[in-house]
Design an enzyme around this catalytic site. Structure first.
Site, PDB file in Angstrom:
ATOM      1  N   LYS A  74      10.566 -16.553  13.774  1.00 16.31           N
ATOM      2  CA  LYS A  74       9.534 -15.778  13.068  1.00 16.31           C
ATOM      3  C   LYS A  74       9.456 -14.320  13.549  1.00 16.31           C
ATOM      4  N   GLY A  97       0.832  -1.206   0.000  1.00 17.56           N
ATOM      5  CA  GLY A  97       0.000   0.000   0.000  1.00 17.56           C
ATOM      6  C   GLY A  97       0.862   1.250   0.000  1.00 17.56           C
ATOM      7  N   TYR A 152       8.449 -11.548  11.296  1.00 20.93           N
ATOM      8  CA  TYR A 152       7.041 -11.443  10.877  1.00 20.93           C
ATOM      9  C   TYR A 152       6.244 -10.505  11.809  1.00 20.93           C
ATOM     10  N   GLU A 190      -2.675  -9.699   5.041  1.00 19.09           N
ATOM     11  CA  GLU A 190      -2.153 -10.240   6.311  1.00 19.09           C
ATOM     12  C   GLU A 190      -2.361 -11.740   6.429  1.00 19.09           C
ATOM     13  N   SER A 209     -10.664 -24.874  13.260  1.00 17.59           N
ATOM     14  CA  SER A 209     -10.115 -23.578  13.622  1.00 17.59           C
ATOM     15  C   SER A 209     -11.231 -22.545  13.791  1.00 17.59           C
ATOM     16  N   ARG A 241     -12.303 -25.913   9.544  1.00 15.66           N
ATOM     17  CA  ARG A 241     -13.558 -25.848  10.324  1.00 15.66           C
ATOM     18  C   ARG A 241     -13.258 -25.907  11.819  1.00 15.66           C
ATOM     19  N   ARG A 277     -31.478 -10.259   9.972  1.00 11.47           N
ATOM     20  CA  ARG A 277     -30.222  -9.987   9.254  1.00 11.47           C
ATOM     21  C   ARG A 277     -29.489  -8.781   9.858  1.00 11.47           C
TER      22      ARG A 277
HETATM   23  C1  LIG Z   1      -2.663  12.470   8.193  1.00 12.87           C
HETATM   24  C2  LIG Z   1      -2.386  12.327   9.575  1.00 12.87           C
HETATM   25  C3  LIG Z   1      -1.625  11.114   9.976  1.00 12.87           C
HETATM   26  C4  LIG Z   1      -2.205  10.450  11.093  1.00 12.87           C
HETATM   27  C5  LIG Z   1      -1.783   9.004  11.237  1.00 12.87           C
HETATM   28  C6  LIG Z   1      -2.686   8.301  12.109  1.00 12.87           C
HETATM   29  C7  LIG Z   1      -2.184   6.993  12.582  1.00 12.87           C
HETATM   30  C8  LIG Z   1      -3.224   6.343  13.325  1.00 12.87           C
HETATM   31  C9  LIG Z   1      -3.486   4.983  12.780  1.00 12.87           C
HETATM   32  C10 LIG Z   1      -4.923   4.691  12.720  1.00 12.87           C
HETATM   33  C11 LIG Z   1      -5.315   4.426  11.305  1.00 12.87           C
HETATM   34  C12 LIG Z   1      -6.683   3.944  11.207  1.00 12.87           C
HETATM   35  C13 LIG Z   1      -7.195   4.009   9.809  1.00 12.87           C
HETATM   36  C14 LIG Z   1      -6.293   3.318   8.828  1.00 12.87           C
HETATM   37  C15 LIG Z   1      -6.951   3.047   7.534  1.00 12.87           C
HETATM   38  C16 LIG Z   1      -6.064   2.170   6.744  1.00 12.87           C
HETATM   39  C17 LIG Z   1      -6.822   1.220   5.875  1.00 12.87           C
HETATM   40  C18 LIG Z   1      -5.930   0.279   5.185  1.00 12.87           C
HETATM   41  C19 LIG Z   1      -5.629  -0.949   5.978  1.00 12.87           C
HETATM   42  C20 LIG Z   1      -5.125  -2.003   5.094  1.00 12.87           C
HETATM   43  C21 LIG Z   1      -3.858  -2.547   5.612  1.00 12.87           C
HETATM   44  C22 LIG Z   1      -3.471  -3.689   4.777  1.00 12.87           C
HETATM   45  C23 LIG Z   1      -2.022  -3.901   4.888  1.00 12.87           C
HETATM   46  C24 LIG Z   1      -1.678  -5.228   4.372  1.00 12.87           C
HETATM   47  C25 LIG Z   1      -0.473  -5.642   4.473  1.00 12.87           C
HETATM   48  C26 LIG Z   1      -0.033  -7.012   4.063  1.00 12.87           C
HETATM   49  O1  LIG Z   1      -0.777  -7.817   3.589  1.00 12.87           O
HETATM   50  S1  LIG Z   1       1.594  -7.344   4.375  1.00 12.87           S
HETATM   51  C27 LIG Z   1       1.866  -8.976   3.802  1.00 12.87           C
HETATM   52  C28 LIG Z   1       1.193 -10.001   4.688  1.00 12.87           C
HETATM   53  N1  LIG Z   1       1.572 -11.311   4.291  1.00 12.87           N
HETATM   54  C29 LIG Z   1       1.224 -12.368   4.953  1.00 12.87           C
HETATM   55  O2  LIG Z   1       0.504 -12.296   5.929  1.00 12.87           O
HETATM   56  C30 LIG Z   1       1.812 -13.643   4.473  1.00 12.87           C
HETATM   57  C31 LIG Z   1       1.158 -14.842   5.089  1.00 12.87           C
HETATM   58  N2  LIG Z   1       2.133 -15.894   5.244  1.00 12.87           N
HETATM   59  C32 LIG Z   1       2.724 -16.145   6.439  1.00 12.87           C
HETATM   60  O3  LIG Z   1       2.470 -15.467   7.427  1.00 12.87           O
HETATM   61  C33 LIG Z   1       3.693 -17.284   6.484  1.00 12.87           C
HETATM   62  O4  LIG Z   1       4.391 -17.503   5.370  1.00 12.87           O
HETATM   63  C34 LIG Z   1       3.038 -18.572   6.943  1.00 12.87           C
HETATM   64  C35 LIG Z   1       2.697 -18.360   8.412  1.00 12.87           C
HETATM   65  C36 LIG Z   1       1.797 -18.936   6.173  1.00 12.87           C
HETATM   66  C37 LIG Z   1       4.019 -19.737   6.808  1.00 12.87           C
HETATM   67  O5  LIG Z   1       5.259 -19.318   7.236  1.00 12.87           O
HETATM   68  P1  LIG Z   1       6.514 -20.291   7.249  1.00 12.87           P
HETATM   69  O6  LIG Z   1       6.544 -21.105   6.018  1.00 12.87           O
HETATM   70  O7  LIG Z   1       7.675 -19.448   7.543  1.00 12.87           O
HETATM   71  O8  LIG Z   1       6.207 -21.141   8.501  1.00 12.87           O
HETATM   72  P2  LIG Z   1       5.594 -22.588   8.723  1.00 12.87           P
HETATM   73  O9  LIG Z   1       4.244 -22.720   8.152  1.00 12.87           O
HETATM   74  O10 LIG Z   1       6.579 -23.605   8.325  1.00 12.87           O
HETATM   75  O11 LIG Z   1       5.491 -22.575  10.300  1.00 12.87           O
HETATM   76  C38 LIG Z   1       6.634 -22.802  11.111  1.00 12.87           C
HETATM   77  C39 LIG Z   1       6.284 -22.464  12.528  1.00 12.87           C
HETATM   78  O12 LIG Z   1       6.279 -21.048  12.667  1.00 12.87           O
HETATM   79  C40 LIG Z   1       5.088 -20.650  13.259  1.00 12.87           C
HETATM   80  N3  LIG Z   1       4.784 -19.284  12.801  1.00 12.87           N
HETATM   81  C41 LIG Z   1       4.477 -18.877  11.572  1.00 12.87           C
HETATM   82  N4  LIG Z   1       4.276 -17.547  11.538  1.00 12.87           N
HETATM   83  C42 LIG Z   1       4.468 -17.123  12.798  1.00 12.87           C
HETATM   84  C43 LIG Z   1       4.397 -15.848  13.425  1.00 12.87           C
HETATM   85  N5  LIG Z   1       4.073 -14.743  12.736  1.00 12.87           N
HETATM   86  N6  LIG Z   1       4.681 -15.773  14.737  1.00 12.87           N
HETATM   87  C44 LIG Z   1       4.992 -16.873  15.459  1.00 12.87           C
HETATM   88  N7  LIG Z   1       5.058 -18.113  14.920  1.00 12.87           N
HETATM   89  C45 LIG Z   1       4.801 -18.230  13.620  1.00 12.87           C
HETATM   90  C46 LIG Z   1       4.076 -21.662  12.829  1.00 12.87           C
HETATM   91  O13 LIG Z   1       2.961 -21.649  13.662  1.00 12.87           O
HETATM   92  C47 LIG Z   1       4.888 -22.918  12.924  1.00 12.87           C
HETATM   93  O14 LIG Z   1       4.918 -23.298  14.286  1.00 12.87           O
HETATM   94  P3  LIG Z   1       4.960 -24.870  14.638  1.00 12.87           P
HETATM   95  O15 LIG Z   1       6.091 -25.454  13.879  1.00 12.87           O
HETATM   96  O16 LIG Z   1       5.144 -24.852  16.119  1.00 12.87           O
HETATM   97  O17 LIG Z   1       3.646 -25.415  14.220  1.00 12.87           O
HETATM   98  C1  LIG Z   2      -5.777  -4.645  -0.331  1.00 18.33           C
HETATM   99  C2  LIG Z   2      -4.486  -5.361  -0.166  1.00 18.33           C
HETATM  100  C3  LIG Z   2      -3.441  -4.712   0.464  1.00 18.33           C
HETATM  101  C4  LIG Z   2      -2.201  -5.343   0.581  1.00 18.33           C
HETATM  102  N1  LIG Z   2      -1.182  -4.668   1.154  1.00 18.33           N
HETATM  103  C5  LIG Z   2       0.044  -5.242   1.203  1.00 18.33           C
HETATM  104  C6  LIG Z   2       1.150  -4.531   1.748  1.00 18.33           C
HETATM  105  O1  LIG Z   2       1.031  -3.386   2.189  1.00 18.33           O
HETATM  106  N2  LIG Z   2       2.363  -5.130   1.752  1.00 18.33           N
HETATM  107  C7  LIG Z   2       2.540  -6.389   1.278  1.00 18.33           C
HETATM  108  O2  LIG Z   2       3.669  -6.880   1.301  1.00 18.33           O
HETATM  109  N3  LIG Z   2       1.507  -7.101   0.782  1.00 18.33           N
HETATM  110  C8  LIG Z   2       0.278  -6.567   0.731  1.00 18.33           C
HETATM  111  N4  LIG Z   2      -0.792  -7.278   0.236  1.00 18.33           N
HETATM  112  C9  LIG Z   2      -0.581  -8.644  -0.258  1.00 18.33           C
HETATM  113  C10 LIG Z   2      -1.222  -9.705   0.609  1.00 18.33           C
HETATM  114  O3  LIG Z   2      -0.569  -9.834   1.826  1.00 18.33           O
HETATM  115  C11 LIG Z   2      -1.253 -11.042  -0.151  1.00 18.33           C
HETATM  116  O4  LIG Z   2      -2.108 -10.873  -1.254  1.00 18.33           O
HETATM  117  C12 LIG Z   2      -1.745 -12.173   0.743  1.00 18.33           C
HETATM  118  O5  LIG Z   2      -0.792 -12.481   1.726  1.00 18.33           O
HETATM  119  C13 LIG Z   2      -2.089 -13.444  -0.061  1.00 18.33           C
HETATM  120  O6  LIG Z   2      -1.035 -13.862  -0.825  1.00 18.33           O
HETATM  121  P1  LIG Z   2      -1.194 -14.141  -2.401  1.00 18.33           P
HETATM  122  O7  LIG Z   2      -1.811 -12.946  -2.997  1.00 18.33           O
HETATM  123  O8  LIG Z   2       0.124 -14.598  -2.884  1.00 18.33           O
HETATM  124  O9  LIG Z   2      -2.222 -15.317  -2.527  1.00 18.33           O
HETATM  125  P2  LIG Z   2      -1.911 -16.844  -2.815  1.00 18.33           P
HETATM  126  O10 LIG Z   2      -1.008 -17.341  -1.738  1.00 18.33           O
HETATM  127  O11 LIG Z   2      -1.477 -17.048  -4.211  1.00 18.33           O
HETATM  128  O12 LIG Z   2      -3.337 -17.468  -2.604  1.00 18.33           O
HETATM  129  C14 LIG Z   2      -4.202 -17.880  -3.671  1.00 18.33           C
HETATM  130  C15 LIG Z   2      -5.032 -19.085  -3.202  1.00 18.33           C
HETATM  131  O13 LIG Z   2      -4.157 -20.162  -2.894  1.00 18.33           O
HETATM  132  C16 LIG Z   2      -4.444 -20.676  -1.609  1.00 18.33           C
HETATM  133  N5  LIG Z   2      -3.209 -21.122  -0.955  1.00 18.33           N
HETATM  134  C17 LIG Z   2      -1.972 -20.591  -1.032  1.00 18.33           C
HETATM  135  N6  LIG Z   2      -1.116 -21.253  -0.242  1.00 18.33           N
HETATM  136  C18 LIG Z   2      -1.799 -22.235   0.352  1.00 18.33           C
HETATM  137  C19 LIG Z   2      -1.476 -23.237   1.310  1.00 18.33           C
HETATM  138  N7  LIG Z   2      -0.248 -23.378   1.795  1.00 18.33           N
HETATM  139  N8  LIG Z   2      -2.463 -24.045   1.720  1.00 18.33           N
HETATM  140  C20 LIG Z   2      -3.715 -23.919   1.233  1.00 18.33           C
HETATM  141  N9  LIG Z   2      -4.076 -22.987   0.332  1.00 18.33           N
HETATM  142  C21 LIG Z   2      -3.142 -22.152  -0.101  1.00 18.33           C
HETATM  143  C22 LIG Z   2      -5.055 -19.505  -0.849  1.00 18.33           C
HETATM  144  O14 LIG Z   2      -5.865 -19.971   0.221  1.00 18.33           O
HETATM  145  C23 LIG Z   2      -5.847 -18.814  -1.946  1.00 18.33           C
HETATM  146  O15 LIG Z   2      -7.102 -19.450  -2.049  1.00 18.33           O
HETATM  147  C24 LIG Z   2      -2.028  -6.668   0.096  1.00 18.33           C
HETATM  148  C25 LIG Z   2      -3.104  -7.326  -0.513  1.00 18.33           C
HETATM  149  C26 LIG Z   2      -4.306  -6.683  -0.658  1.00 18.33           C
HETATM  150  C27 LIG Z   2      -5.441  -7.403  -1.322  1.00 18.33           C
END
Ligand SMILES: CCCCCCCCCCCCCCCCCCCCCCC/C=C/C(=O)SCCNC(=O)CCNC(=O)[C@H](O)C(C)(C)COP(=O)(O)OP(=O)(O)OC[C@H]1O[C@@H](n2cnc3c(N)ncnc32)[C@H](O)[C@@H]1OP(=O)(O)O
Ligand SMILES: Cc1cc2nc3c(=O)[nH]c(=O)nc-3n(C[C@H](O)[C@H](O)[C@H](O)COP(=O)(O)OP(=O)(O)OC[C@H]3O[C@@H](n4cnc5c(N)ncnc54)[C@H](O)[C@@H]3O)c2cc1C
Length: 669
Positions: free
Chosen positions: A283, A189, A286, A432, A531, A529, A341
């Site tokens: 992690k 973003g 993260y 996220e 979860s 489910r 609703r």
């Molecule tokens: C103008 C004035 C200024 C004023 C300013 C005001 C400020 C005020 C603020 C208020 C604002 C309000 C209004 C705001 C309006 C804004 C609106 C917009 C909001 C939108 C925001 C969107 C932003 C989006 C950002 C993003 O999306 S960032 C990218 C996110 N990406 C993801 O989330 C990726 C998902 N994937 C993962 O997290 C990982 O890859 C995975 C967890 C799926 C897998 O990871 P990995 O492969 O590394 O791990 P494993 O599956 O092998 O697991 C290993 C073990 O690790 C544990 N694990 C995994 N993750 C974590 C973790 N995070 N922490 C701890 N442990 C973790 C697993 O559980 C496994 O454990 P186990 O082995 O014991 O089972």
């Molecule tokens: C509005 C918006 C704002 C964003 N802002 C940011 C930002 O500020 N910074 C940033 O870095 N990113 C940002 N993102 C990116 C966002 O974090 C990713 O889109 C999100 O993490 C999903 O990853 P992907 O798009 O690669 O989807 P994919 O991982 O390709 O997912 C596609 C499909 O595959 C499935 N899938 C993938 N992996 C698995 C698995 N292991 N097991 C089962 N199913 C699986 C998913 O469930 C889904 O149905 C933003 C996205 C959006 C939509």
């Protein structure tokens, strides 16, 4: 004398009548939600914003193209920075958050990721010296940052991210590089046109060895000219389903060199001579995602409560059809289907909002411990937040969509404000961590819980209900068991039995020789489910505990109705699980439904007051249907007339294309 404040002349009498029926004070409920000083400060901030045209929209922003939307939000950002401190306390996140909502609405603003991810990433992951160097500058907005993690080819599977950060010992620099098209950063973003710095997530390489993804501060645009820095390609990814005021961007690094000290080094470190020290928990990089998952719950709840405000107010001024023939058309809120609703959406909104406070507090407590190296509770927190972000984003989306449909045709119009709210909120299912993936993260924790129990090991507080095997029959209607307790126990049974069943299936498949990974994938739907049921239970318990702590009797009673509606709705929604194992019979489920329908009747007279008490101003709501004064029809007409297509009686495009066609057709006769 009505209990409700702010009953005004000129309001639609149908909505005034609603406010006169309230059995509690909306002011007192607002204080319960926000706390006394903040409830008052929010009103003062809203009133101040109204006095300052530079902070208000000139026209409904849905009438604008993207470039104008982005420009307006940048202009307003400057106005807020110049005058904002006269309106609110800039050191209060709550006050600033409210100001941002008033001025910018839902569709994003240029500093959202700067404040929501970039700064939190630095605060949590930079060492003290780095924090001292970067945070004051970032707070003063000398530069604007974003969080660049996701790539074109990978968002979920972070271990497969392709961007590299290779350490060059000779110059003591990292070289950031995008090796392929799929390695382009994609989605961050405010990256497209606003940010000049990023926290980039890249695979760390030292002497040819990979150490996994780490975070680096990288300058991407010149601080004086805003031109891309050498080696940087950056731009906007184009229009999206929603959040079109936000310039989500793409980014390529072509061998971009940054100093060694630009790697965030609170948890992992690279010394000048290239020695890598790993973090205490793998992690910890993260952390910014954990922060957003914790804060987004309240943001999502806020959108549900806004949609409920609109639909409930509108349902009290909209009359359509008769319940008893000849008695006249009724307010549509009299229909049980409408109440079902909307009040269930209201109940989810309140539940998520109040539970969201608890989640935020828990996050802050654990984050402080993590900062000092204690990572004991990180797994619990990660599991909880993975479930919470998924359930709340998805169920909130459903609730908002119900609010929209409950407004009939007008709900489909942008005049209602709800389509944009839905488009923004539903993104929470994806960002996220995609929901299906995050639910499975939590499922790992739940399955481990059952295994720990089987081995006689201790369970965390969150999982202790898994040991309660004596809870094996529905106790609704039994003497000495009140409705709330019976319903919470039912939710515990649903969660426990679902988790037990799927774990047993997993174990049995593995005992038959299937690999752990394949057994997991064969059970993935059931695992999600499990979860879902666990998270819904956690929310229910947390909401109940929160309501029980309310001291004001009238407010506790008002929120108890909402709590009970929430609990009955959740149990009915998952009632199929109650039959498994013979926990409940159909008569008992019918009793829950009856209780739910009675609660709808009980809530009905207070409906408008519940949403009034949430106190979203008309400025923030940006909805013709949800106006506080209930004067919907005149204003719908005004809204339609002011839209750009009506600027001329005859549209130039009609003159250019359709008229010649019609005239030519006529001349052929
Ligand atoms: C103008 C004035 C200024 C004023 C300013 C005001 C400020 C005020 C603020 C208020 C604002 C309000 C209004 C705001 C309006 C804004 C609106 C917009 C909001 C939108 C925001 C969107 C932003 C989006 C950002 C993003 O999306 S960032 C990218 C996110 N990406 C993801 O989330 C990726 C998902 N994937 C993962 O997290 C990982 O890859 C995975 C967890 C799926 C897998 O990871 P990995 O492969 O590394 O791990 P494993 O599956 O092998 O697991 C290993 C073990 O690790 C544990 N694990 C995994 N993750 C974590 C973790 N995070 N922490 C701890 N442990 C973790 C697993 O559980 C496994 O454990 P186990 O082995 O014991 O089972
Ligand atoms: C509005 C918006 C704002 C964003 N802002 C940011 C930002 O500020 N910074 C940033 O870095 N990113 C940002 N993102 C990116 C966002 O974090 C990713 O889109 C999100 O993490 C999903 O990853 P992907 O798009 O690669 O989807 P994919 O991982 O390709 O997912 C596609 C499909 O595959 C499935 N899938 C993938 N992996 C698995 C698995 N292991 N097991 C089962 N199913 C699986 C998913 O469930 C889904 O149905 C933003 C996205 C959006 C939509």
């Amino acid at each position: 004398m009505p209990l409700n404040h702010l009953i005004r002349d000129g309001d639609n009498p149908d909505i005034t009548e609603e406010r006169q029926k309230a059995t509690f004070s909306t002011e007192e409920l607002a204080i319960e939600i926000y706390g006394e000083p903040l409830a008052q400060r929010r009103r003062e901030i809203s009133a101040e914003v109204l006095k300052r045209p530079e902070l208000l929209d000139d026209c409904p922003h849905v009438f604008l193209d993207r470039t104008t939307k982005v420009e307006n939000s940048m202009k307003k950002t400057v106005a807020v920075m110049e005058k904002g401190s006269e309106i609110c306390d800039f050191t209060s996140r709550e006050e600033l958050g409210h100001l941002v909502c008033e001025v910018f609405g839902d569709d994003g603003f240029p500093l959202s990721i700067h404040f929501v991810m970039f700064l939190p990433a630095i605060q949590g992951q930079a060492d003290d010296e780095q924090a001292e160097q970067w945070i004051p500058r970032a707070m003063r907005l000398e530069f604007i940052g974003t969080y660049a993690q996701t790539e074109l080819g990978h968002g979920t599977n972070l271990r497969a991210l392709e961007t590299t950060a290779t350490y060059d010992k000779r110059t003591q620099e990292f070289i950031l590089h995008t090796p392929t098209v799929s390695a382009y950063k994609w989605w961050p973003g405010n990256l497209g046109k606003t940010a000049n710095y990023v926290i980039a997530n890249a695979q760390l390489y030292i002497d040819g060895k990979s150490h996994g993804p780490h975070n680096f501060l990288v300058q991407i645009r010149d601080e004086n000219t805003h031109q891309p820095m050498p080696g940087i390609t950056v731009g906007d990814i184009g229009p999206k389903f929603g959040l079109n005021t936000n310039d989500n961007g793409f980014l390529r690094f072509d061998h971009v060199r940054i100093p060694r000290r630009n790697m965030l080094m609170r948890h992992s470190k690279v010394s000048a001579d290239g020695v890598y020290s790993p973090p205490v928990h793998p992690k910890l990089s993260y952390g910014a995602m954990i922060f957003v998952r914790a804060t987004m719950i309240r943001m999502l709840a806020h959108v549900v409560l806004k949609a409920a405000t609109i639909a409930i107010r509108y349902s009290c001024v909209r009359r359509q059809g008769e319940i008893k023939t000849g008695n006249g058309e009724v307010k549509i809120l009299e229909y049980q289907t409408q109440q079902h609703r909307l009040f269930t959406a209201l109940a989810r909104g309140f539940a998520y909002r109040l539970v969201g406070d608890e989640v935020k507090n828990l996050y802050e407590k654990i984050a402080e411990e993590v900062k000092h190296g204690n990572v004991e509770q990180l797994a619990d927190l990660h599991a909880l937040l993975s479930g919470m972000k998924s359930i709340v984003s998805y169920d909130s989306g459903k609730a908002i969509e119900q609010c929209r449909m409950a407004c009939g045709g007008h709900g489909y119009s942008h005049a209602s404000g709800i389509p944009e709210m839905y488009a923004v909120e539903i993104a929470g299912c994806t960002y996220e961590g995609e929901n299906m993936v995050m639910l499975q993260q939590q499922a790992r924790y739940l399955v481990k819980g059952i295994h720990r129990l089987a081995h006689g090991e201790e369970l965390s507080t969150m999982l202790q209900y898994l040991a309660n095997t004596s809870n094996n029959k529905f106790r609704i209607g039994e003497s000495g068991v009140d409705l709330e307790n019976a319903l919470i126990l039912a939710l515990e049974y649903i969660a426990r039995s679902t988790i037990e069943r799927v774990t047993a299936r997993l174990d049995s498949l593995q005992n038959k020789g299937l690999s752990a990974e394949n057994a997991w994938n064969e059970n993935a739907v059931e695992l999600t489910r499990a979860s879902r049921t666990h998270t819904r239970l956690w929310i229910a318990r947390c909401f109940r505990d929160r309501v029980h702590r309310i001291e004001n009797h009238a407010i506790r009673s008002a929120l108890t109705d909402i709590l009970e509606l929430f609990l009955t709705y959740e149990v009915v929604d998952m009632s199929q699980y109650l039959y498994q194992g013979g926990y409940a019979n159909s008569d008992q489920v019918a009793q829950v439904k009856d209780a739910m329908y009675k609660l709808l009747e009980k809530i009905r007279p207070n409906a408008v007051s519940y949403v009034d008490a949430y106190e979203v101003s008309d400025t923030e709501l940006r909805s013709v249907l949800g106006r506080r004064d209930g004067n919907v029809y005149d204003n719908l007409l005004k809204w339609a007339k002011s839209n750009p297509l009506n600027r001329t009686e005859v549209l130039p495009a009609v003159e250019k294309h359709l008229m010649p066609m019609m005239l030519a057709a006529k001349s052929k006769l």
